[in-house]
Design an enzyme around this catalytic site. Sequence first.
Site, PDB file in Angstrom:
ATOM      1  N   GLU A 105      -9.541  -2.518   5.524  1.00 26.30           N
ATOM      2  CA  GLU A 105     -10.171  -2.290   6.809  1.00 26.30           C
ATOM      3  C   GLU A 105     -11.385  -3.211   6.995  1.00 26.30           C
ATOM      4  O   GLU A 105     -11.861  -3.839   6.046  1.00 26.30           O
ATOM      5  CB  GLU A 105     -10.615  -0.823   6.907  1.00 26.30           C
ATOM      6  CG  GLU A 105      -9.476   0.189   6.782  1.00 26.30           C
ATOM      7  CD  GLU A 105      -8.670   0.348   8.055  1.00 26.30           C
ATOM      8  OE1 GLU A 105      -8.566  -0.613   8.847  1.00 26.30           O
ATOM      9  OE2 GLU A 105      -8.137   1.452   8.279  1.00 26.30           O
ATOM     10  N   ASP A 142       0.815  -1.206   0.000  1.00 21.70           N
ATOM     11  CA  ASP A 142       0.000   0.000   0.000  1.00 21.70           C
ATOM     12  C   ASP A 142       0.853   1.261   0.000  1.00 21.70           C
ATOM     13  O   ASP A 142       2.074   1.216   0.191  1.00 21.70           O
ATOM     14  CB  ASP A 142      -0.939   0.011   1.213  1.00 21.70           C
ATOM     15  CG  ASP A 142      -0.270  -0.511   2.488  1.00 21.70           C
ATOM     16  OD1 ASP A 142       0.937  -0.288   2.655  1.00 21.70           O
ATOM     17  OD2 ASP A 142      -0.959  -1.143   3.309  1.00 21.70           O
ATOM     18  N   HIS A 192      -6.997  -5.575  10.184  1.00 26.68           N
ATOM     19  CA  HIS A 192      -6.752  -5.267   8.774  1.00 26.68           C
ATOM     20  C   HIS A 192      -5.416  -5.837   8.315  1.00 26.68           C
ATOM     21  O   HIS A 192      -4.473  -5.977   9.097  1.00 26.68           O
ATOM     22  CB  HIS A 192      -6.849  -3.765   8.491  1.00 26.68           C
ATOM     23  CG  HIS A 192      -5.721  -2.931   9.028  1.00 26.68           C
ATOM     24  ND1 HIS A 192      -5.911  -1.896   9.916  1.00 26.68           N
ATOM     25  CD2 HIS A 192      -4.384  -2.931   8.766  1.00 26.68           C
ATOM     26  CE1 HIS A 192      -4.757  -1.312  10.185  1.00 26.68           C
ATOM     27  NE2 HIS A 192      -3.808  -1.933   9.493  1.00 26.68           N
ATOM     28  N   ASN A 233      -7.437  -3.904  14.445  1.00 28.14           N
ATOM     29  CA  ASN A 233      -8.797  -4.224  14.025  1.00 28.14           C
ATOM     30  C   ASN A 233      -8.831  -5.350  12.991  1.00 28.14           C
ATOM     31  O   ASN A 233      -9.862  -5.595  12.365  1.00 28.14           O
ATOM     32  CB  ASN A 233      -9.504  -2.983  13.478  1.00 28.14           C
ATOM     33  CG  ASN A 233      -8.804  -2.395  12.256  1.00 28.14           C
ATOM     34  OD1 ASN A 233      -7.855  -2.973  11.724  1.00 28.14           O
ATOM     35  ND2 ASN A 233      -9.267  -1.240  11.804  1.00 28.14           N
TER      36      ASN A 233
END
Length: 265
Positions: A144, A67, A139, A137
């Site tokens: 996400e 990313d 990811h 979380n």
Amino acid sequence: MDIVILRDSAAVAAEGARRVRTLLHKKRDAVLGLATGGTPLAMYRRLVADYEQGRVSFAKAITFNLDEYVGLGADDPQSYRYYMNRELFDKTDILHSNTHLPVCADGDDPDSVGPVYEAAIRAAGGIDLQILGIGRNGHIGFNEPTSSLRSRTRVKTLTRETLESNSRYFDDPARQPKIAITMGIATIQEAAAVLLLATGEAKAEAVQQMIEGPVSAMWPATALQLHEKATVLIDDAAASRLQQRDYYDWISEQRRALESQYGGG
């Protein structure tokens, strides 16, 4: 999913580096999928030391990063290109022309980046080993919670939780991007092998969900349960919530015995 529990973060970094080194010895022109953030940093530093000691070469390797932030140039210290150059690329013999990130140049449409990046990965023959971290979380990359399990490289809006977690890297909160371009979950799943590193108690819930929870878009890393060759390297702290911890240790013990008898590893 192969679960390897090690004593601490240093052992996780050392084992991760060993596995990358082993791949590059077997296939000098291996295609590596790379991650940024705090967890892989110690592994990269070990690989740099390995290179300096003549134990590994990146001269023919090709890399694709997971990313990149939208709106940060390559010379911005908070960009992932800058991170990779500083921590690995500029310190080894890798050709910069063989290193790729999903960058959106000024004036370009961010939505046009994904298909081009996917095509470049295919043209390189696909990713041999994808390195991953995991967010609190769940990811992977910047996929996400609620990300499609069939997603491809695309623009993704970051959650407030991710922004808060990454805010420590930005002196000026106003400069922190809220949008990134990330490989999709389906893109990650197409890698021949996946190696996820996680350390620390803060990652324990995400690790437990990834390994023992149901496959769900709410915990994107659970998609790795469907990957044929996914290995998870974690330390004791990150493993602290695992319900089947004894079983994973038992599996590792049996694997070591098998390797001692028949070779491998």
